[in-house]
Design a protein around this motif. Structure first.
Motif, PDB file in Angstrom:
ATOM      1  N   GLY A  79       0.892  -1.329   0.004  1.00 20.92           N
ATOM      2  CA  GLY A  79       0.151   0.145   0.090  1.00 20.92           C
ATOM      3  C   GLY A  79       0.675   1.322  -0.155  1.00 20.92           C
ATOM      4  N   SER A  80       2.057   1.001   0.030  1.00 19.77           N
ATOM      5  CA  SER A  80       2.687   2.289   0.045  1.00 19.77           C
ATOM      6  C   SER A  80       4.259   1.936  -0.640  1.00 19.77           C
ATOM      7  N   PHE A  81       4.903   3.117  -1.200  1.00 13.80           N
ATOM      8  CA  PHE A  81       6.035   2.698  -1.978  1.00 13.80           C
ATOM      9  C   PHE A  81       7.261   3.370  -1.123  1.00 13.80           C
ATOM     10  N   PRO A  82       8.335   2.822  -1.026  1.00 18.65           N
ATOM     11  CA  PRO A  82       9.313   3.227  -0.028  1.00 18.65           C
ATOM     12  C   PRO A  82      10.312   4.116  -0.719  1.00 18.65           C
ATOM     13  N   LYS A  83       9.766   5.488  -0.718  1.00  9.46           N
ATOM     14  CA  LYS A  83      10.789   6.545  -1.125  1.00  9.46           C
ATOM     15  C   LYS A  83      11.741   6.961  -0.410  1.00  9.46           C
ATOM     16  N   ARG A  84      13.316   6.477  -0.651  1.00 15.36           N
ATOM     17  CA  ARG A  84      14.470   7.249  -0.151  1.00 15.36           C
ATOM     18  C   ARG A  84      14.083   7.019   1.726  1.00 15.36           C
ATOM     19  N   GLU A  85      13.648   5.816   1.839  1.00 15.50           N
ATOM     20  CA  GLU A  85      13.691   5.537   3.249  1.00 15.50           C
ATOM     21  C   GLU A  85      14.839   5.144   3.820  1.00 15.50           C
ATOM     22  N   SER A  86      15.007   4.622   5.177  1.00 14.32           N
ATOM     23  CA  SER A  86      16.019   3.725   5.904  1.00 14.32           C
ATOM     24  C   SER A  86      15.946   2.271   5.295  1.00 14.32           C
ATOM     25  N   ILE A  87      16.858   1.650   5.375  1.00  8.35           N
ATOM     26  CA  ILE A  87      17.268   0.537   4.974  1.00  8.35           C
ATOM     27  C   ILE A  87      16.481  -0.467   5.680  1.00  8.35           C
ATOM     28  N   ASP A  88      16.065  -0.089   7.016  1.00  8.73           N
ATOM     29  CA  ASP A  88      15.099  -0.922   7.827  1.00  8.73           C
ATOM     30  C   ASP A  88      13.595  -0.998   6.964  1.00  8.73           C
ATOM     31  N   PHE A  89      13.320   0.059   6.698  1.00 11.69           N
ATOM     32  CA  PHE A  89      11.862   0.143   5.954  1.00 11.69           C
ATOM     33  C   PHE A  89      11.762  -0.576   4.932  1.00 11.69           C
ATOM     34  N   VAL A  90      12.945  -0.500   3.878  1.00  7.83           N
ATOM     35  CA  VAL A  90      12.982  -1.251   2.739  1.00  7.83           C
ATOM     36  C   VAL A  90      12.850  -2.574   2.906  1.00  7.83           C
ATOM     37  N   ARG A  91      13.574  -2.921   4.054  1.00  6.01           N
ATOM     38  CA  ARG A  91      13.713  -4.447   4.317  1.00  6.01           C
ATOM     39  C   ARG A  91      12.332  -4.942   4.789  1.00  6.01           C
ATOM     40  N   GLU A  92      11.428  -4.215   5.608  1.00  5.61           N
ATOM     41  CA  GLU A  92      10.223  -4.556   5.792  1.00  5.61           C
ATOM     42  C   GLU A  92       9.402  -4.745   4.727  1.00  5.61           C
ATOM     43  N   LYS A  93       9.425  -3.874   3.612  1.00  5.03           N
ATOM     44  CA  LYS A  93       8.809  -3.635   2.512  1.00  5.03           C
ATOM     45  C   LYS A  93       9.149  -5.091   1.592  1.00  5.03           C
ATOM     46  N   VAL A  94      10.496  -5.349   1.509  1.00  2.00           N
ATOM     47  CA  VAL A  94      10.618  -6.453   0.803  1.00  2.00           C
ATOM     48  C   VAL A  94      10.355  -7.713   1.490  1.00  2.00           C
ATOM     49  N   GLN A  95      10.439  -7.788   2.960  1.00  2.04           N
ATOM     50  CA  GLN A  95       9.852  -9.171   3.503  1.00  2.04           C
ATOM     51  C   GLN A  95       8.517  -9.244   3.295  1.00  2.04           C
ATOM     52  N   TYR A  96       7.554  -8.356   2.909  1.00  5.03           N
ATOM     53  CA  TYR A  96       6.266  -8.252   2.733  1.00  5.03           C
ATOM     54  C   TYR A  96       5.852  -9.191   1.737  1.00  5.03           C
ATOM     55  N   THR A  97       6.947  -9.425   0.690  1.00  3.40           N
ATOM     56  CA  THR A  97       6.860 -10.059  -0.570  1.00  3.40           C
ATOM     57  C   THR A  97       6.512 -11.505  -0.333  1.00  3.40           C
ATOM     58  N   PHE A  98       7.182 -11.914   0.693  1.00  2.00           N
ATOM     59  CA  PHE A  98       7.261 -13.341   1.072  1.00  2.00           C
ATOM     60  C   PHE A  98       6.679 -13.645   2.385  1.00  2.00           C
ATOM     61  N   TYR A  99       6.280 -15.050   2.466  1.00  2.00           N
ATOM     62  CA  TYR A  99       5.867 -15.730   3.732  1.00  2.00           C
ATOM     63  C   TYR A  99       6.790 -15.802   4.688  1.00  2.00           C
ATOM     64  N   ASP A 100       8.121 -16.320   4.167  1.00  7.47           N
ATOM     65  CA  ASP A 100       9.441 -16.449   5.055  1.00  7.47           C
ATOM     66  C   ASP A 100      10.278 -15.273   4.785  1.00  7.47           C
ATOM     67  N   PRO A 101      10.212 -14.343   5.975  1.00  9.30           N
ATOM     68  CA  PRO A 101      11.045 -13.162   5.796  1.00  9.30           C
ATOM     69  C   PRO A 101      12.470 -13.360   5.458  1.00  9.30           C
ATOM     70  N   ALA A 102      12.847 -14.569   5.881  1.00  8.45           N
ATOM     71  CA  ALA A 102      14.196 -14.821   5.716  1.00  8.45           C
ATOM     72  C   ALA A 102      14.759 -14.967   4.171  1.00  8.45           C
ATOM     73  N   ILE A 103      13.804 -15.159   3.265  1.00  4.06           N
ATOM     74  CA  ILE A 103      14.005 -14.921   1.425  1.00  4.06           C
ATOM     75  C   ILE A 103      14.584 -13.643   1.206  1.00  4.06           C
ATOM     76  N   ALA A 104      14.196 -12.635   2.004  1.00  6.81           N
ATOM     77  CA  ALA A 104      14.618 -11.133   1.787  1.00  6.81           C
ATOM     78  C   ALA A 104      15.893 -10.941   2.184  1.00  6.81           C
ATOM     79  N   THR A 105      16.991 -11.556   1.388  1.00  2.53           N
ATOM     80  CA  THR A 105      18.453 -11.393   2.249  1.00  2.53           C
ATOM     81  C   THR A 105      18.860 -10.049   2.015  1.00  2.53           C
ATOM     82  N   ASP A 106      20.106  -9.840   2.539  1.00  4.87           N
ATOM     83  CA  ASP A 106      20.740  -8.578   2.526  1.00  4.87           C
ATOM     84  C   ASP A 106      20.838  -8.235   1.270  1.00  4.87           C
ATOM     85  N   GLU A 107      21.287  -9.095   0.473  1.00  6.60           N
ATOM     86  CA  GLU A 107      21.946  -8.552  -0.893  1.00  6.60           C
ATOM     87  C   GLU A 107      20.470  -8.201  -1.641  1.00  6.60           C
TER      88      GLU A 107
END
Length: 253
Positions: free
Chosen positions: A125-153
């Motif tokens: 519901g929102s687009f991560p514009k120039r936010e902190s890396i933690d915010f981006v991590r949260e949004k990438v994790q949202y893509t997956f059931y298992d948040p571990a799939i959202a690797t640092d890379e």
């Protein structure tokens, strides 16, 4: 992904194997590596091709899903492909749907996973514009059931992407184009075999989207993968490939 990226006539793509062609289309913020397990599993028996969609290279005024469909047609003509089995995840599925409506004679069957085209809840519901890396991590994790799939890379790749103004403008333009280009009225015209492989815990294109696709596409079959989000071929590759193999076996010449 170990496969060599080919650069020819303005196209960048990976190609492996011989036989019937599987043409794989990545999503809006996806990468060729998202399909790595599919390439490894099927390239011994199929010709698997993954073009890079030029999402960031189009003129802003023409950035949209129709333009990507036209690009796919140019690529198919360049590679002299026919009777293609088209696989698309997220935006790639949407582009595939538009393509088969325009050029059904080039495509034998369609495989959709987490496809947009009816409804998509991008980035929760929102687009991560120039936010902190933690915010981006949260949004990438949202893509997956298992948040571990959202690797640092993966998180870093998205973080870099959304801090590139040129790319952000085109991502937003493409996302708006996808929303505008709803496929509701067109799906019944697609009569070729369609395989829907869906994560039961997909929050971006939720399960009701898959059900609607299945009801409206005349020749579709729907398969669920439990404990799986928006990119089943990444998160549950063994199950995804099993469903895909069964479908490919069914439609063999």
């Amino acid at each position: 992904m170990d496969h060599v990226l080919k650069e020819e006539k303005g196209f960048s793509y990976i190609e492996a194997g011989e036989g019937e062609t599987l043409l794989l289309l990545h999503g809006l913020m996806g990468a060729l590596s998202n399909w790595e397990d599919v390439v490894n599993e099927f390239s011994p028996h199929y010709r698997v091709i993954l073009p890079i969609l030029p999402i960031y290279d189009m003129p802003l005024l023409t950035t949209g899903v129709r333009a990507l469909s036209k690009f796919v047609h140019k690529f198919i003509k360049f590679k002299k492909l026919s009777n293609v089995i088209l696989l698309g995840n997220s935006l790639g599925g949407h582009v595939g749907l538009i393509y088969v409506l325009a050029h059904p004679g080039y495509v034998k069957a369609l495989v959709l996973t987490g496809s947009s085209g009816l409804y998509e809840n991008a980035f929760g519901g929102s687009f991560p514009k120039r936010e902190s890396i933690d915010f981006v991590r949260e949004k990438v994790q949202y893509t997956f059931y298992d948040p571990a799939i959202a690797t640092d890379e993966l998180v870093n790749d998205v973080f870099v992407m959304i801090n590139d103004r040129h790319k952000v403008i085109r991502i937003l333009a493409m996302a708006k184009s996808a929303i505008r280009h709803n496929m509701n009225k067109d799906l019944r015209k697609i009569t070729m075999p369609v395989c829907l492989i869906w994560g039961r815990d997909d929050k971006i294109t939720p399960p009701e989207v898959a059900v609607e696709f299945n009801e409206m596409l005349p020749n579709a079959e729907l398969h669920w993968i439990d404990k799986c989000g928006h990119a089943p071929m990444m998160e549950r590759p063994v199950e995804f490939n099993r469903y895909l193999k069964a479908f490919l076996d069914k439609i063999k010449k």
